[in-house]
Design a protein around this motif. Sequence first.
Motif, PDB file in Angstrom:
ATOM      1  N   TYR A 512      76.386 -58.223  50.322  1.00 53.32           N
ATOM      2  CA  TYR A 512      77.139 -59.482  50.528  1.00 53.32           C
ATOM      3  C   TYR A 512      78.544 -59.390  49.937  1.00 53.32           C
ATOM      4  CZ  TYR A 512      72.831 -60.811  52.495  1.00 53.32           C
ATOM      5  OH  TYR A 512      71.741 -60.811  53.327  1.00 53.32           O
ATOM      6  N   SER A 515      80.348 -57.667  52.636  1.00 57.98           N
ATOM      7  CA  SER A 515      80.716 -58.582  53.730  1.00 57.98           C
ATOM      8  C   SER A 515      81.982 -59.340  53.389  1.00 57.98           C
ATOM      9  CB  SER A 515      79.625 -59.641  53.941  1.00 57.98           C
ATOM     10  OG  SER A 515      78.481 -59.073  54.450  1.00 57.98           O
ATOM     11  N   ASP A 516      82.046 -59.832  52.161  1.00 57.05           N
ATOM     12  CA  ASP A 516      83.233 -60.579  51.741  1.00 57.05           C
ATOM     13  C   ASP A 516      84.479 -59.703  51.791  1.00 57.05           C
ATOM     14  OD1 ASP A 516      81.903 -62.917  51.351  1.00 57.05           O
ATOM     15  OD2 ASP A 516      82.140 -62.999  49.167  1.00 57.05           O
ATOM     16  N   LEU A 520      84.035 -61.936  56.860  1.00 62.94           N
ATOM     17  CA  LEU A 520      82.832 -62.395  57.557  1.00 62.94           C
ATOM     18  C   LEU A 520      83.046 -62.496  59.067  1.00 62.94           C
ATOM     19  CD1 LEU A 520      81.929 -62.943  54.637  1.00 62.94           C
ATOM     20  CD2 LEU A 520      80.779 -64.983  55.488  1.00 62.94           C
ATOM     21  N   ASP A 552      85.068 -69.774  55.922  1.00 59.94           N
ATOM     22  CA  ASP A 552      84.905 -69.016  54.676  1.00 59.94           C
ATOM     23  C   ASP A 552      84.674 -67.551  55.054  1.00 59.94           C
ATOM     24  OD1 ASP A 552      85.207 -71.285  53.190  1.00 59.94           O
ATOM     25  OD2 ASP A 552      83.050 -71.700  53.073  1.00 59.94           O
ATOM     26  N   GLY A 554      85.430 -64.778  53.299  1.00 55.58           N
ATOM     27  CA  GLY A 554      85.342 -63.778  52.234  1.00 55.58           C
ATOM     28  C   GLY A 554      86.644 -63.709  51.461  1.00 55.58           C
ATOM     29  N   ARG A 555      86.944 -62.497  50.996  1.00 55.22           N
ATOM     30  CA  ARG A 555      88.103 -62.329  50.113  1.00 55.22           C
ATOM     31  C   ARG A 555      89.390 -62.851  50.723  1.00 55.22           C
ATOM     32  NH1 ARG A 555      87.964 -58.454  45.537  1.00 55.22           N
ATOM     33  NH2 ARG A 555      85.784 -57.933  45.336  1.00 55.22           N
ATOM     34  N   ARG A 559      87.024 -67.320  49.741  1.00 52.95           N
ATOM     35  CA  ARG A 559      85.697 -67.917  49.702  1.00 52.95           C
ATOM     36  C   ARG A 559      84.789 -67.289  50.746  1.00 52.95           C
ATOM     37  NH1 ARG A 559      84.843 -72.783  47.184  1.00 52.95           N
ATOM     38  NH2 ARG A 559      82.972 -73.779  47.992  1.00 52.95           N
ATOM     39  N   GLY A 560      83.593 -66.907  50.348  1.00 53.00           N
ATOM     40  CA  GLY A 560      82.601 -66.364  51.276  1.00 53.00           C
ATOM     41  C   GLY A 560      81.265 -66.488  50.570  1.00 53.00           C
ATOM     42  N   TYR A 562      80.937 -65.261  47.765  1.00 52.83           N
ATOM     43  CA  TYR A 562      81.462 -65.483  46.416  1.00 52.83           C
ATOM     44  C   TYR A 562      82.768 -66.272  46.530  1.00 52.83           C
ATOM     45  CZ  TYR A 562      78.119 -61.828  45.237  1.00 52.83           C
ATOM     46  OH  TYR A 562      76.964 -61.104  45.079  1.00 52.83           O
ATOM     47  N   TYR A 564      86.637 -66.399  45.060  1.00 52.11           N
ATOM     48  CA  TYR A 564      87.581 -65.472  44.428  1.00 52.11           C
ATOM     49  C   TYR A 564      88.754 -66.238  43.850  1.00 52.11           C
ATOM     50  CZ  TYR A 564      84.685 -62.256  46.963  1.00 52.11           C
ATOM     51  OH  TYR A 564      83.589 -61.569  47.431  1.00 52.11           O
ATOM     52  N   ASN A 572      79.321 -68.423  45.357  1.00 53.57           N
ATOM     53  CA  ASN A 572      79.803 -69.644  46.014  1.00 53.57           C
ATOM     54  C   ASN A 572      78.862 -70.802  45.650  1.00 53.57           C
ATOM     55  OD1 ASN A 572      80.320 -71.700  47.824  1.00 53.57           O
ATOM     56  ND2 ASN A 572      80.797 -70.294  49.532  1.00 53.57           N
TER      57      ASN A 572
END
Length: 694
Positions: A512, A515-516, A520, A552, A554-555, A559-560, A562, A564, A572
């Motif tokens: 995951y 993925s971020d 995504l 969302d 990812g980085r 936001r994803g 997690y 950042y 998240n």
Amino acid sequence: MPVTYRRDGAIGVITIDNPPVNATGQAVRAGLMLAARDFAADDAAEAAVMICAGRTWVAGADITEFGKPPREPFLPDVITAIESLDKPVVAAIHGTALGGGLELAMGCHARIGAPGARMGLPEVTLGLLPGAGGTQRLPRLIGLMPALEAITSARQIPAAEALDLGLIDALATGDLTADAMALARSLAGQAPRRTRDLPAPGDQPDAVAALRAAVARRLPGRIGEGTAIDVVTDSLAVPFDQGMAMERAAFLALMDSPQRAALIHAFFAERAVGNLPAIKGVAPRDLERIGVIGGGTMGAGIATACLLAGQQVTLIERDDAAAARARDTIAGMLEGAVKRGKLKPEARDSALSDRLTTGTDYAGLAQADLIIEAVFESMEVKEQVFAQLDRVAKPGAVLATNTSYLDVNRIADATGRPGDVIGLHFFSPAHVMRLLEVVVADRTDPQVVATGFALAKRLKKIAVRAGVCDGFIGNRILSHYRAAVDAMVLDGAAPQQIDRALADFGFAMGPYAVSDLAGLDIGAMTRQRKAADRHPRDRVPVFADRLYEQGDLGRKTGRGFYVYGEGKPQPNPDLPALLDRVRADLGLTPRAFDDEEIVARTMAAMVNEAARVVEDGTAARPLDVDVVMLNGYGFPRWRGGPMHWADAHGLDRILSDIRRFAETDDHYWQPAPLLERLVAEGRRFADLNKESQS
Ligand code: 3HC
Ligand code: NAI
């Protein structure tokens, strides 16, 4: 005779000649013992030079002997015998003095290096520690912290730095042999300077503790590095011979460890991947002028890799603005290489001004030897690009696609020269990642395949042959185990728990977090592309689609899976509620997963698909899968790759896991026939590797 002794005037000459890398196999060790005896008995010889034939000084112990019963004489004893001589011996070093090779040189009484020579103790990369006095002699020669840094980093120290450190006594200015003979003559009649007699350095507990922590952070799970630090520091206050005994005991314990077996498997697998009957003796085509189409994430990285390798690059984009952006991205990547000390500022300037052309006109590719397409992942766009390439490329040019998943046979059909078409699947960032999948289509000419392997060599990458299928070797296996982890999340596991369990297993990153990092949108696009072929019982990671739909990604959006911001990424906080809603919509009752089950399901999925990949010929051998997963997907090197890990773990255990998981989902969990067959026959993946070599 791998070792010979002769005399030249008053100087004895001991020559080691054991191609390819003068490793200290049993015959070399025995030969060195005899040569030392001959030199000692030769009253006319006042000093000696030890020198190596061929391309290098001794590159280490003979790794092919590891894991077999040790045969006398042992290397530490050979080195002690040489060091104990009462006439000086000068080591004349060219090429690489590594591991047991550097240990042998440190047992000589003086060392002279050719200007291009490099030396190091890389044993930790094989799950070992220096086992022929390196932990004792190196600190005495260069000091505690430089020695620990060299041993734990395994780095190859250039000759000039080795001179500054005191590891060698002189740099050759002319002919190495002549300079070494002169040095030996100057030492003749003097008492030999024995490294063992130098005082051991004092302990530096704070600096050692800091290094130990840094190594543990950089290489979690690895045991060789920490053990080497222990041996060096624990032996500082004891006599030399006792230190040697401590080193020997630790070396033999590591020799028996699964990490040693895994890391040596990785070493040989990376050298075996290029050994393919289909291209044996086939000459590659030219590789000086490279064309790149598309200057996005991958195209810019590929262009940078080629510039770093000294090639001429022409990059084509859709419009002037995109071409200018690509040039800026490449300049930024080259600047990064300058900052990391990998490129001189002048070399960056000349790469940008003399060797890189960016533009929009395909005619600029007319002289290219090899053209790599890295445009959007769309068959329609790629077909257009290849039809255009067919019109402009010179006869014999290699036409390559960097597609991640698409059918290279169909791409080849867009041209009138399918024999010249190949997949060259780079990994992001392409100027950093070492893996290159060379995707061989039905009609790809063997010369074109050989050119793909030659390109990898030129770019200092590791090429692995892959067959055509959705995702080739790596992405196909990745898609499969992604499905297994996504199913666990649907059934109740938290993405962060899965990431942590797999990071604890040794993966560089959990799925995951990956993925971020990738975005995504990438996964969502892949799912959209495959939606039409989806089976009704396939389990869709609706939670990932929801994150994507709400932006969302990812980085890149902060936001994803997690969030950042400043400091460490945090889980998240909205994810648990989102997961609850998704599970409720699907009528799923969440259950708990422990880390062991997470690892078991992930690895069973990975190994099962990998077995299919081997069985249908997408990968030539199990070892090719290991090299792909180690170099492209963050699989822990000290576990040797999924196939090596599976052999060590037990194929029967994996098969019984799969059968157990199938009790609740027999759509996804279907054992690969190859896995079933190997278990029935009591064989392992390693047996398939061996059979392919014989
Ligand atoms: N033992 C046996 N074979 C070795 C070997 C070794 N130490 N090092 C290299 N080889 C073989 C390779 O397998 C390869 O064989 P192949 O042609 O049949 O595939 C051949 O030599 C050439 O090797 P490379 O393709 O890697 O050639 P390069 O020119 O790219 O690199 C090298 C040369 C830098 C020497 C690189 O091979 C290397 O790093 N070797 C390993 C060095 C090493 O780890 N030494 C430490 C060994 S452990 C030890 O010494 C323990 C001691 O402390 C007691
Ligand atoms: P990207 O979207 O960053 O870049 C694609 C570039 O191609 C864009 O700059 C676009 O302007 C240009 N382009 C599109 N059509 C063109 C045409 N007809 N002529 C010239 N330029 C054109 O995409 P990315 O990520 O670089 O991917 C490119 C290819 O590499 C895809 O096939 C992808 O699947 C593959 N790939 C991507 C990886 C990744 O991690 N991003 C890894 C390995 C392969």
